[in-house]
Design a protein around this motif. Structure first.
Motif, mmCIF file in Angstrom:
data_model
loop_
_atom_site.group_PDB
_atom_site.id
_atom_site.type_symbol
_atom_site.label_atom_id
_atom_site.label_comp_id
_atom_site.label_asym_id
_atom_site.label_seq_id
_atom_site.Cartn_x
_atom_site.Cartn_y
_atom_site.Cartn_z
ATOM 1 N N ALA A 179 0.804 -1.170 0.154
ATOM 2 C CA ALA A 179 0.188 -0.007 0.002
ATOM 3 C C ALA A 179 0.884 1.228 -0.032
ATOM 4 C CB ALA A 179 -0.716 -0.288 1.292
ATOM 5 N N THR A 180 1.879 1.262 0.703
ATOM 6 C CA THR A 180 2.878 2.460 0.727
ATOM 7 C C THR A 180 3.585 2.561 -0.533
ATOM 8 O OG1 THR A 180 3.219 1.997 3.171
ATOM 9 C CG2 THR A 180 5.053 3.226 1.873
ATOM 10 N N LEU A 181 4.126 1.693 -1.042
ATOM 11 C CA LEU A 181 4.613 1.561 -2.585
ATOM 12 C C LEU A 181 3.585 2.240 -3.518
ATOM 13 C CD1 LEU A 181 6.751 1.368 -4.907
ATOM 14 C CD2 LEU A 181 5.995 -1.011 -4.695
ATOM 15 N N ALA A 182 2.261 1.779 -3.422
ATOM 16 C CA ALA A 182 1.224 2.222 -4.430
ATOM 17 C C ALA A 182 0.904 3.739 -4.048
ATOM 18 C CB ALA A 182 0.017 1.455 -4.181
ATOM 19 N N ARG A 183 0.939 4.029 -2.992
ATOM 20 C CA ARG A 183 0.776 5.649 -2.584
ATOM 21 C C ARG A 183 1.815 6.413 -2.963
ATOM 22 N NH1 ARG A 183 0.835 4.960 2.689
ATOM 23 N NH2 ARG A 183 -1.071 3.949 2.609
ATOM 24 N N TYR A 238 -8.460 10.725 -12.859
ATOM 25 C CA TYR A 238 -8.653 10.048 -11.711
ATOM 26 C C TYR A 238 -8.389 10.810 -10.500
ATOM 27 C CZ TYR A 238 -8.167 6.091 -15.206
ATOM 28 O OH TYR A 238 -8.137 5.269 -16.309
ATOM 29 N N THR A 239 -9.358 10.360 -9.429
ATOM 30 C CA THR A 239 -8.938 11.132 -8.166
ATOM 31 C C THR A 239 -7.687 10.093 -7.504
ATOM 32 O OG1 THR A 239 -10.199 9.436 -6.863
ATOM 33 C CG2 THR A 239 -11.544 11.227 -7.590
ATOM 34 N N HIS A 240 -7.139 10.755 -6.644
ATOM 35 C CA HIS A 240 -5.927 10.083 -6.041
ATOM 36 C C HIS A 240 -6.203 8.726 -5.289
ATOM 37 C CE1 HIS A 240 -1.969 10.046 -4.461
ATOM 38 N NE2 HIS A 240 -2.553 9.589 -3.070
ATOM 39 N N GLN A 241 -7.423 8.684 -5.163
ATOM 40 C CA GLN A 241 -7.792 7.466 -4.330
ATOM 41 C C GLN A 241 -7.944 6.246 -5.450
ATOM 42 O OE1 GLN A 241 -6.698 7.373 -1.259
ATOM 43 N NE2 GLN A 241 -8.674 6.724 -0.444
ATOM 44 N N GLU A 242 -8.612 6.772 -6.689
ATOM 45 C CA GLU A 242 -8.699 5.797 -7.817
ATOM 46 C C GLU A 242 -7.407 5.457 -8.381
ATOM 47 O OE1 GLU A 242 -12.987 7.190 -9.492
ATOM 48 O OE2 GLU A 242 -11.167 8.325 -10.181
ATOM 49 N N LEU A 243 -6.575 6.268 -8.568
ATOM 50 C CA LEU A 243 -5.290 6.073 -9.023
ATOM 51 C C LEU A 243 -4.296 5.038 -8.088
ATOM 52 C CD1 LEU A 243 -2.920 6.463 -11.247
ATOM 53 C CD2 LEU A 243 -2.355 8.473 -10.054
ATOM 54 N N GLU A 244 -4.516 5.446 -6.968
ATOM 55 C CA GLU A 244 -3.759 4.798 -5.896
ATOM 56 C C GLU A 244 -4.382 3.272 -5.745
ATOM 57 O OE1 GLU A 244 -3.292 4.738 -0.912
ATOM 58 O OE2 GLU A 244 -3.091 6.611 -2.095
ATOM 59 N N SER A 245 -5.758 2.992 -5.836
ATOM 60 C CA SER A 245 -6.347 1.664 -5.833
ATOM 61 C C SER A 245 -5.714 1.017 -7.269
ATOM 62 C CB SER A 245 -7.774 1.904 -5.854
ATOM 63 O OG SER A 245 -8.400 0.687 -5.823
ATOM 64 N N HIS A 246 -5.724 1.631 -8.402
ATOM 65 C CA HIS A 246 -5.409 0.806 -9.633
ATOM 66 C C HIS A 246 -3.976 0.396 -9.518
ATOM 67 C CE1 HIS A 246 -5.307 -0.099 -13.745
ATOM 68 N NE2 HIS A 246 -4.196 0.428 -13.936
ATOM 69 N N LEU A 247 -3.052 1.301 -8.887
ATOM 70 C CA LEU A 247 -1.766 1.153 -8.687
ATOM 71 C C LEU A 247 -1.460 -0.081 -7.838
ATOM 72 C CD1 LEU A 247 -0.057 4.647 -9.073
ATOM 73 C CD2 LEU A 247 -0.404 2.860 -10.818
ATOM 74 N N ARG A 248 -2.137 -0.134 -6.710
ATOM 75 C CA ARG A 248 -2.057 -1.275 -5.549
ATOM 76 C C ARG A 248 -2.345 -2.580 -6.436
ATOM 77 N NH1 ARG A 248 -2.539 -2.689 -0.256
ATOM 78 N NH2 ARG A 248 -2.186 -4.814 -0.462
ATOM 79 N N GLU A 249 -3.324 -2.478 -7.162
ATOM 80 C CA GLU A 249 -3.560 -3.836 -8.138
ATOM 81 C C GLU A 249 -2.334 -4.138 -9.144
ATOM 82 O OE1 GLU A 249 -7.317 -3.230 -10.231
ATOM 83 O OE2 GLU A 249 -8.282 -2.716 -8.416
ATOM 84 N N LEU A 250 -1.863 -3.084 -9.431
ATOM 85 C CA LEU A 250 -0.439 -3.474 -10.436
ATOM 86 C C LEU A 250 0.367 -3.882 -9.436
ATOM 87 C CD1 LEU A 250 -0.711 -0.546 -12.740
ATOM 88 C CD2 LEU A 250 -1.472 -2.845 -13.304
ATOM 89 N N VAL A 251 0.777 -3.130 -8.303
ATOM 90 C CA VAL A 251 1.788 -3.652 -7.295
ATOM 91 C C VAL A 251 1.474 -5.152 -7.076
ATOM 92 C CG1 VAL A 251 2.634 -3.408 -5.089
ATOM 93 C CG2 VAL A 251 2.320 -1.456 -6.526
ATOM 94 N N ASP A 252 0.233 -5.678 -6.632
ATOM 95 C CA ASP A 252 0.094 -6.751 -6.310
ATOM 96 C C ASP A 252 0.278 -7.990 -7.443
ATOM 97 O OD1 ASP A 252 -0.718 -6.088 -3.507
ATOM 98 O OD2 ASP A 252 -2.931 -6.198 -4.357
ATOM 99 N N GLN A 253 0.073 -7.515 -8.805
ATOM 100 C CA GLN A 253 0.363 -8.322 -9.889
ATOM 101 C C GLN A 253 1.610 -8.564 -10.187
ATOM 102 O OE1 GLN A 253 -1.725 -6.793 -13.222
ATOM 103 N NE2 GLN A 253 -3.759 -6.802 -12.378
ATOM 104 N N LEU A 254 2.510 -7.425 -9.862
ATOM 105 C CA LEU A 254 3.758 -7.572 -10.406
ATOM 106 C C LEU A 254 4.798 -8.353 -9.133
ATOM 107 C CD1 LEU A 254 4.511 -3.772 -11.412
ATOM 108 C CD2 LEU A 254 4.718 -5.545 -12.864
ATOM 109 N N ILE A 255 4.348 -8.106 -8.002
ATOM 110 C CA ILE A 255 4.877 -9.112 -6.566
ATOM 111 C C ILE A 255 4.521 -10.474 -6.929
ATOM 112 C CG2 ILE A 255 4.855 -9.313 -4.218
ATOM 113 C CD1 ILE A 255 4.800 -6.348 -4.131
ATOM 114 N N GLU A 256 3.145 -10.843 -7.464
ATOM 115 C CA GLU A 256 2.940 -12.071 -7.631
ATOM 116 C C GLU A 256 3.800 -12.911 -8.778
ATOM 117 O OE1 GLU A 256 -0.725 -14.327 -9.576
ATOM 118 O OE2 GLU A 256 -1.331 -12.853 -7.965
ATOM 119 N N VAL A 257 4.068 -12.010 -9.812
ATOM 120 C CA VAL A 257 4.795 -12.489 -10.975
ATOM 121 C C VAL A 257 6.242 -12.680 -10.462
ATOM 122 C CG1 VAL A 257 5.791 -11.602 -13.191
ATOM 123 C CG2 VAL A 257 3.256 -11.381 -12.964
ATOM 124 N N VAL A 258 6.656 -11.767 -9.860
ATOM 125 C CA VAL A 258 8.274 -11.768 -9.271
ATOM 126 C C VAL A 258 8.407 -12.786 -8.416
ATOM 127 C CG1 VAL A 258 10.012 -10.772 -7.941
ATOM 128 C CG2 VAL A 258 8.555 -9.653 -9.491
#
Length: 77
Positions: free
Chosen positions: A24-28, A42-62
């Motif tokens: 969450a800190t990384l996405a923020r 996008y609002t900051h919250q929408e952007l942060e939420s979307h990036l959090r999903e991408l962070v989760d995807q990237l960590i899962e891949v790595v």
């Protein structure tokens, strides 16, 4: 950004992936950096939420075995 402490176990899950709080800190921080350099409809919250999903995807891949980079490429696009 902060530098990870290599001696700190509390920031990782047992499998070595960053904890939910660290993700969450990384996405923020990522949302802040993007929001300060570009206009996005996008609002900051929408952007942060979307990036959090991408962070989760990237960590899962790595952390996956065997490593398959295709999902990371899609997240980066």
């Amino acid at each position: 950004m902060t530098v990870p402490n290599p001696h700190e176990d509390a920031s990782s899950t047992p499998g070595g992936a960053p904890s939910a709080r660290r993700r969450a800190t990384l996405a923020r921080k990522w949302a802040y950096l993007i929001g300060s350099t570009a206009y996005l409809p996008y609002t900051h919250q929408e952007l942060e939420s979307h990036l959090r999903e991408l962070v989760d995807q990237l960590i899962e891949v790595v952390c996956s075995t065997p490593f398959e980079p295709a999902p990371a490429s899609r997240a980066g696009a």
